[in-house]
Every structure is written in structure tokens, then in C-alpha cells.
Enzyme design. Structure first.
Site, PDB file in Angstrom:
ATOM      1  N   ARG A 153       0.879  -1.177   0.000  1.00  0.00           N
ATOM      2  CA  ARG A 153       0.000   0.000   0.000  1.00  0.00           C
ATOM      3  C   ARG A 153       0.909   1.217   0.000  1.00  0.00           C
ATOM      4  NH1 ARG A 153      -5.246   1.081   3.657  1.00  0.00           N
ATOM      5  NH2 ARG A 153      -6.038  -0.162   1.931  1.00  0.00           N
ATOM      6  N   ASP A 208     -17.564   6.767  -0.880  1.00  0.00           N
ATOM      7  CA  ASP A 208     -16.303   6.638  -0.153  1.00  0.00           C
ATOM      8  C   ASP A 208     -16.030   7.980   0.522  1.00  0.00           C
ATOM      9  OD1 ASP A 208     -13.804   5.811   0.790  1.00  0.00           O
ATOM     10  OD2 ASP A 208     -12.782   6.056  -1.136  1.00  0.00           O
ATOM     11  N   ARG A 223     -13.459  -8.942   0.874  1.00  0.00           N
ATOM     12  CA  ARG A 223     -12.054  -8.639   0.560  1.00  0.00           C
ATOM     13  C   ARG A 223     -11.215  -9.911   0.715  1.00  0.00           C
ATOM     14  NH1 ARG A 223      -9.925  -3.501   1.095  1.00  0.00           N
ATOM     15  NH2 ARG A 223      -8.029  -4.520   0.331  1.00  0.00           N
TER      16      ARG A 223
HETATM   17  N1   CP Z   1     -11.161  -0.583   2.280  1.00  0.00           N
HETATM   18  C1   CP Z   1      -9.886  -0.664   2.728  1.00  0.00           C
HETATM   19  O1   CP Z   1      -8.925  -0.803   1.946  1.00  0.00           O
HETATM   20  O2   CP Z   1      -9.748  -0.561   4.074  1.00  0.00           O
HETATM   21  P1   CP Z   1      -8.366  -0.399   4.888  1.00  0.00           P
HETATM   22  O3   CP Z   1      -7.840   0.970   4.548  1.00  0.00           O
HETATM   23  O4   CP Z   1      -8.745  -0.533   6.326  1.00  0.00           O
HETATM   24  O5   CP Z   1      -7.427  -1.468   4.422  1.00  0.00           O
HETATM   25  N1  NVA Z   2     -10.161   6.579  -0.861  1.00  0.00           N
HETATM   26  C1  NVA Z   2      -9.742   6.074   0.426  1.00  0.00           C
HETATM   27  C2  NVA Z   2      -9.884   4.588   0.470  1.00  0.00           C
HETATM   28  C3  NVA Z   2      -9.489   3.945   1.778  1.00  0.00           C
HETATM   29  C4  NVA Z   2      -9.614   2.461   1.742  1.00  0.00           C
HETATM   30  C5  NVA Z   2      -8.303   6.482   0.689  1.00  0.00           C
HETATM   31  O1  NVA Z   2      -7.476   6.382  -0.231  1.00  0.00           O
HETATM   32  O2  NVA Z   2      -8.006   6.915   1.799  1.00  0.00           O
END
Ligand code: CP
Ligand code: NVA
Length: 308
Positions: free
Chosen positions: A103, A225, A293
Site C-alpha cells: 500500500r 467513499d 475482501r
Molecule cells: N477498504 C480498505 O482498503 O480498508 P483499509 O484501509 O482498512 O485497508
Molecule cells: N479513498 C480512500 C480509500 C481507503 C480504503 C483512501 O485512499 O483513503
């Protein structure tokens, strides 16, 4: 399948549908007693530059259920591109583990990691997209309605990473995608142009609107979102003044089809982008969606790390 899972647009509609069917099989197998150890002895390194609940836990549990293991590497441990170059991190991890899930802030960083790693790299969210989320979202829709092609999927709010991947998967799988965003918060034009090409092949229709009330007419899914994604915290105050007309509340939901389902990738900012009564209401799919997920990612892991 390609070596990596970085972007929905890298995969064909057939591959994505096959992943959805595989996810359903793995889910059923797990529900009826447990999965076969397809990833016995395999380890996934999970590199995080941002916080996470779902991505971290669902990947970790997916690996354990398939007989493998996962290592959590926190932002302070690796310092991707700071303590050490991304190319070096990729080549070092390639000698220790069988796969990397990362991430990152910059999408270029996940591409760089995949370029240098000799093992599969999975994108666990970047500033540009969130492909694992979109696969789980499509799984949730497919499982609930028994089909995905021809359904009307509406996204209301910020044209962010989650919206981009959702648009791409709808365009690949033949679902119609309708989005309502405020001016200045549209998805990147380059992604929209590419999605239009996928949509022409799959028979999907893409519609770009400003008014959320126009957008939700006749839709099967309403998705929203956060108004402020991770990394945009300094814009939060300004966004709080722009996005309130895009709140998913009971009035907006009542304007959609009676059978509409409500989706949100979570974390939710309750009573901002979604009200409590909608998030916890009859139409809400928020928690089955979060749980999917794990099932969707099992299919990705089994394909990429286990050759299944
Ligand atoms: N939806 C999602 O990716 O959640 P997290 O940020 O908690 O991983
Ligand atoms: N759009 C949000 C998604 C989190 C899972 C972000 O990038 O923070």
C-alpha cells in the site's frame, strides 16, 4: 494472468470473471470446513506506507487459510524509497518471500516495485487506484444479484482511487457505471478514456454527472467513499464544504430502485459521506463487502503465488 495484480485495466473481462468465480468457490470451500493448503510454505510480505484494517487483516487471514503466512512491514520499518530505494527493497524481498502486497502513496512506487521484483506484486491501494477493493466489490454485487453484466452501478462523491477501480471493473465486466462528482473532483481523464474503450468491448455504458439525484435514478448499487482520502488531509476542511450535497442519506437512497444495495469500501466517516441510518439500514452491504475482501484476495493469491 500477469505476474502482478496492480490495476484492473491490466486484466481482461474473462480473467476478472474467472477470478470472481474462483473467489466464490474458495468462499464456499472455506464456509464448509476450510480451504485446501494451496499456499503451504508460501509467505506474503505486506508493505504498508499508510494505515489499514481491512487490507492488512484480510490478506493475512487469506494467506493463513490457504496454508501460508504473512509478514506485516509497517511504514516506519521499510521507509520505501527513503531508507532504501524501491528497486533494492524489491530485489531483497524477492529472495525471502513468495509475494509482496504493498500500500503506497504514489502509484509510480507500486509500478517500480513490480518492475524490480521477480515475485508477484499486489497493489493494496495507491493514490491512483484500489484494484483489490474493486474485485471484492464486484464479487459482492455478483454474489448478491447472481449476475453483474447489465446492472447499474452508481458512485456518488469524490472521483478517487476507489472510484477509478470500480469504473474499470464495471467497464470490463459489462456493468453500467454512473458517477456524480462535484466539479474539480472528477476521475483522471486518462482513466476515463481507457474505460470507455473497455466499455465499448463489454457493452457497458459510462455516465458522468454532477447531480447525485439524477445519478441514482434506476440504479441497483449506490457506492460512496470518504470525501478526503489518505494523503489529502490538508484539503479536508475545503472538501467538507464542497461534498455535503453528495451525502448518501435516506432521501437519496429512496430515489433509487427499491432493491438497491449500498456499498462503501470503509473506513466510513459516518454522517459525512454516509448517514448512520443508511450504513446500518436494510439496503446496506457494507460488512459483507468488507468480508469479501478476504475471499477475493484469496483468489488473487492462489492464482499468482500458487498457480491455481
Ligand atoms: N477498504 C480498505 O482498503 O480498508 P483499509 O484501509 O482498512 O485497508
Ligand atoms: N479513498 C480512500 C480509500 C481507503 C480504503 C483512501 O485512499 O483513503
Amino acid at each position: 494472468m500477469k505476474k502482478d495484480f496492480l490495476d484492473i485495466s491490466d486484466h481482461s473481462g474473462e480473467e476478472l470473471l474467472s477470478l470472481l468465480n474462483f473467489s466464490l468457490d474458495l468462499k464456499k470451500e472455506w464456509q464448509s470446513g476450510g480451504n485446501k493448503p494451496i499456499l503451504k510454505g508460501k509467505v506474503l510480505a505486506m508493505v504498508f506506507q499508510k494505515p489499514s484494517l481491512r487490507t492488512r487483516v484480510s490478506f493475512d487471514m487469506a494467506m493463513r487459510h490457504l496454508g501460508g503466512d504473512a509478514l506485516y512491514l509497517s511504514p516506519s520499518e521499510i521507509g520505501l524509497g527513503k531508507r532504501e530505494s524501491i528497486a533494492d527493497v524489491a530485489r531483497v524481498l524477492s529472495g525471502y518471500v513468495e509475494g509482496i502486497m504493498a500500500r503506497v502513496f504514489e502509484h509510480a512506487h507500486i509500478l517500480e516495485l513490480a518492475k524490480w521484483a521477480s515475485i508477484p506484486v499486489i497493489n493494496g491501494l495507491s493514490n491512483f487506484n484500489h484494484p483489490c477493493q474493486a474485485l471484492a466489490d464486484a464479487l459482492t454485487i455478483y454474489e448478491h444479484f447472481g449476475e453483474i453484466k447489465g446492472l447499474n452501478v452508481c458512485y456518488v462523491g469524490d472521483g478517487n482511487n476507489v472510484a477509478v477501480s470500480l469504473m474499470q471493473i464495471c467497464a470490463k465486466l459489462g456493468s453500467n457505471f454512473i458517477i456524480a462528482t462535484p466539479e474539480g473532483y472528477d476521475m483522471p481523464q486518462v482513466s476515463v478514456n481507457a474505460a470507455k474503450i473497455f466499455a465499448a468491448t463489454s457493452g457497458s455504458k459510462l455516465t458522468f454527472l454532477r447531480d447525485p439525484h439524477d445519478a441514482v435514478k434506476n440504479v441497483d448499487v449506490i457506492y460512496t467513499d470518504t470525501w478526503t482520502s489518505m494523503g489529502q488531509e490538508e484539503e479536508a476542511k475545503k472538501r467538507e464544504t464542497i461534498f455535503p450535497p453528495y451525502q448518501v442519506n435516506n432521501k437519496l437512497v429512496s430515489e433509487a430502485n427499491e432493491h438497491v444495495i449500498i456499498m462503501h469500501c470503509l473506513p466510513a466517516h459516518r454522517n459525512h459521506e454516509i448517514t448512520d441510518d443508511v450504513a446500518d439500514g436494510l439496503h446496506s452491504m457494507l460488512f459483507p463487502q468488507a468480508h469479501n475482501r478476504m475471499h477475493a484476495q484469496k483468489a488473487i493469491l492462489a492464482r499468482l503465488l500458487g498457480g491455481a
